[in-house]
Design a protein around this motif. Structure first.
Motif, PDB file in Angstrom:
ATOM      1  N   PHE A 179       4.852  46.085  12.152  1.00 33.90           N
ATOM      2  CA  PHE A 179       4.739  45.675  13.376  1.00 33.90           C
ATOM      3  C   PHE A 179       5.956  45.262  14.091  1.00 33.90           C
ATOM      4  CE2 PHE A 179       2.929  43.542  17.345  1.00 33.90           C
ATOM      5  CZ  PHE A 179       1.900  44.439  17.541  1.00 33.90           C
ATOM      6  N   TYR A 180       6.807  44.558  13.397  1.00 30.99           N
ATOM      7  CA  TYR A 180       8.283  44.215  13.802  1.00 30.99           C
ATOM      8  C   TYR A 180       9.023  45.284  14.144  1.00 30.99           C
ATOM      9  CZ  TYR A 180      12.624  42.012  13.864  1.00 30.99           C
ATOM     10  OH  TYR A 180      14.143  41.544  14.197  1.00 30.99           O
ATOM     11  N   ASN A 187      11.337  47.707  22.085  1.00 30.09           N
ATOM     12  CA  ASN A 187      12.332  46.737  22.727  1.00 30.09           C
ATOM     13  C   ASN A 187      13.591  47.528  22.918  1.00 30.09           C
ATOM     14  OD1 ASN A 187      10.780  44.496  22.812  1.00 30.09           O
ATOM     15  ND2 ASN A 187      11.544  43.907  20.654  1.00 30.09           N
ATOM     16  N   ASN A 188      14.020  48.604  22.101  1.00 29.67           N
ATOM     17  CA  ASN A 188      15.207  49.455  22.170  1.00 29.67           C
ATOM     18  C   ASN A 188      14.838  50.450  23.270  1.00 29.67           C
ATOM     19  OD1 ASN A 188      16.798  48.001  20.561  1.00 29.67           O
ATOM     20  ND2 ASN A 188      15.900  49.298  18.737  1.00 29.67           N
ATOM     21  N   ILE A 189      13.893  50.865  23.759  1.00 31.12           N
ATOM     22  CA  ILE A 189      13.372  51.948  24.640  1.00 31.12           C
ATOM     23  C   ILE A 189      13.321  51.300  26.025  1.00 31.12           C
ATOM     24  CG2 ILE A 189      11.685  53.547  25.435  1.00 31.12           C
ATOM     25  CD1 ILE A 189      10.966  54.120  22.228  1.00 31.12           C
ATOM     26  N   PHE A 190      12.553  49.995  25.857  1.00 35.47           N
ATOM     27  CA  PHE A 190      12.213  49.543  27.185  1.00 35.47           C
ATOM     28  C   PHE A 190      13.194  48.552  27.446  1.00 35.47           C
ATOM     29  CE2 PHE A 190       8.521  51.769  25.950  1.00 35.47           C
ATOM     30  CZ  PHE A 190       8.229  52.580  27.055  1.00 35.47           C
ATOM     31  N   ASN A 191      14.137  48.048  26.666  1.00 38.81           N
ATOM     32  CA  ASN A 191      14.996  46.979  27.108  1.00 38.81           C
ATOM     33  C   ASN A 191      14.300  45.591  27.138  1.00 38.81           C
ATOM     34  OD1 ASN A 191      17.581  45.916  27.357  1.00 38.81           O
ATOM     35  ND2 ASN A 191      17.347  45.926  29.554  1.00 38.81           N
ATOM     36  N   THR A 192      13.355  45.321  26.234  1.00 37.07           N
ATOM     37  CA  THR A 192      12.608  43.993  26.248  1.00 37.07           C
ATOM     38  C   THR A 192      13.034  43.443  24.947  1.00 37.07           C
ATOM     39  OG1 THR A 192      10.717  45.476  25.059  1.00 37.07           O
ATOM     40  CG2 THR A 192      10.677  45.182  27.332  1.00 37.07           C
ATOM     41  N   TYR A 194      10.360  41.495  23.008  1.00 31.95           N
ATOM     42  CA  TYR A 194       8.985  40.930  22.155  1.00 31.95           C
ATOM     43  C   TYR A 194       9.463  40.647  20.557  1.00 31.95           C
ATOM     44  CZ  TYR A 194       6.696  42.378  26.547  1.00 31.95           C
ATOM     45  OH  TYR A 194       6.370  42.394  27.414  1.00 31.95           O
ATOM     46  N   PHE A 195       8.789  39.664  20.098  1.00 32.99           N
ATOM     47  CA  PHE A 195       9.196  39.097  18.768  1.00 32.99           C
ATOM     48  C   PHE A 195      10.427  38.487  18.662  1.00 32.99           C
ATOM     49  CE2 PHE A 195       5.251  40.385  17.216  1.00 32.99           C
ATOM     50  CZ  PHE A 195       5.088  40.588  16.180  1.00 32.99           C
ATOM     51  N   PHE A 196      11.127  38.233  19.841  1.00 29.26           N
ATOM     52  CA  PHE A 196      12.664  37.749  19.937  1.00 29.26           C
ATOM     53  C   PHE A 196      13.459  38.413  18.897  1.00 29.26           C
ATOM     54  CE2 PHE A 196      10.000  34.182  21.237  1.00 29.26           C
ATOM     55  CZ  PHE A 196      10.331  34.061  22.504  1.00 29.26           C
ATOM     56  N   THR A 197      13.206  39.745  18.876  1.00 28.32           N
ATOM     57  CA  THR A 197      14.143  40.642  18.057  1.00 28.32           C
ATOM     58  C   THR A 197      15.464  40.556  18.472  1.00 28.32           C
ATOM     59  OG1 THR A 197      13.837  42.602  19.261  1.00 28.32           O
ATOM     60  CG2 THR A 197      12.255  42.107  17.485  1.00 28.32           C
ATOM     61  N   LYS A 198      16.023  40.249  19.592  1.00 28.49           N
ATOM     62  CA  LYS A 198      17.414  40.096  20.130  1.00 28.49           C
ATOM     63  C   LYS A 198      17.935  38.840  19.842  1.00 28.49           C
ATOM     64  CE  LYS A 198      16.863  43.905  23.263  1.00 28.49           C
ATOM     65  NZ  LYS A 198      16.887  44.416  24.739  1.00 28.49           N
TER      66      LYS A 198
END
Length: 198
Positions: A179-180, A187-192, A194-198
């Motif tokens: 899922f991560y 996140n990379n596609i939509f510049n989000t 989620y899951f605080f991956t950044k």
């Protein structure tokens, strides 16, 4: 303050600062409540089953109402933002799993709700992303879906203690990592974030 201002959270009078007074107060309060629950774990375990069922259903209903208010208000006031409000944050997914498990009496899932009930909200409890306090719905949404949820999870654990075996951990580890990975692509596609991956 109007109802719209309460839900939109645009006008920040009292900012929510990382490790500020409000944050420290919430952390200390949560810690004390957890200690109180642990000290009374045998009393919780020995409650009547009918009482346990009623309480867990109340817990799940509070969490569900919290989510319903979030989405109804965000669509009503036209502030829904797919970049931050989709129900794919780990804490929200953990909330939904708890709600589903309790309301549909899926006892086999309880052990997974306990695991996610801690790893889901704890990162956001320590490193939150809420701009203001008291005057905005987002603050109360944050408290209920993280602090209160963790408290509900701990109480439910002492109602119905379950042990996670090594295979359960492996299943969770693999599922969460898949899922991560998918969320990271999103996140990379939509510049989000989620899951605080950044």
């Amino acid at each position: 303050m109007s109802l719209k201002e309460f839900f939109v959270d645009k006008y920040i009078t009292y900012p929510f600062k990382l490790f500020g007074k409000t944050h420290i107060f919430l952390l200390v309060s949560l810690g004390l409540i957890i200690i109180l629950i642990i000290k009374n774990k045998y009393k919780l375990y020995n409650l009547k089953n009918s009482t346990k069922i009623k309480l867990t259903k109340i817990f799940a209903s509070i969490l569900l109402l919290n989510m319903v208010i979030l989405y109804v208000s965000s669509f009503y006031y036209h502030i829904f933002d797919y970049k931050s409000m989709l129900p794919i944050h780990l804490c929200y997914l953990s909330n939904y799993l708890y709600i589903f498990t309790v309301l549909f009496n899926k006892k086999k899932l309880f052990k997974y709700t306990y695991f996610l009930g801690f790893i889901g909200p704890i990162p956001a409890i320590i490193f939150f992303d809420v701009p203001s306090v008291f005057e905005a719905f987002n603050f109360y949404l944050y408290i209920i879906s993280h602090h209160v949820f963790l408290i509900f999870t701990l109480i439910t654990f002492y109602f119905y203690p379950k042990r996670l075996c090594k295979l359960d951990f492996l299943k969770l580890f693999l599922t969460l990592n898949v899922f991560y990975f998918l969320i990271n692509i999103f996140n990379n596609i939509f510049n989000t974030n989620y899951f605080f991956t950044k």
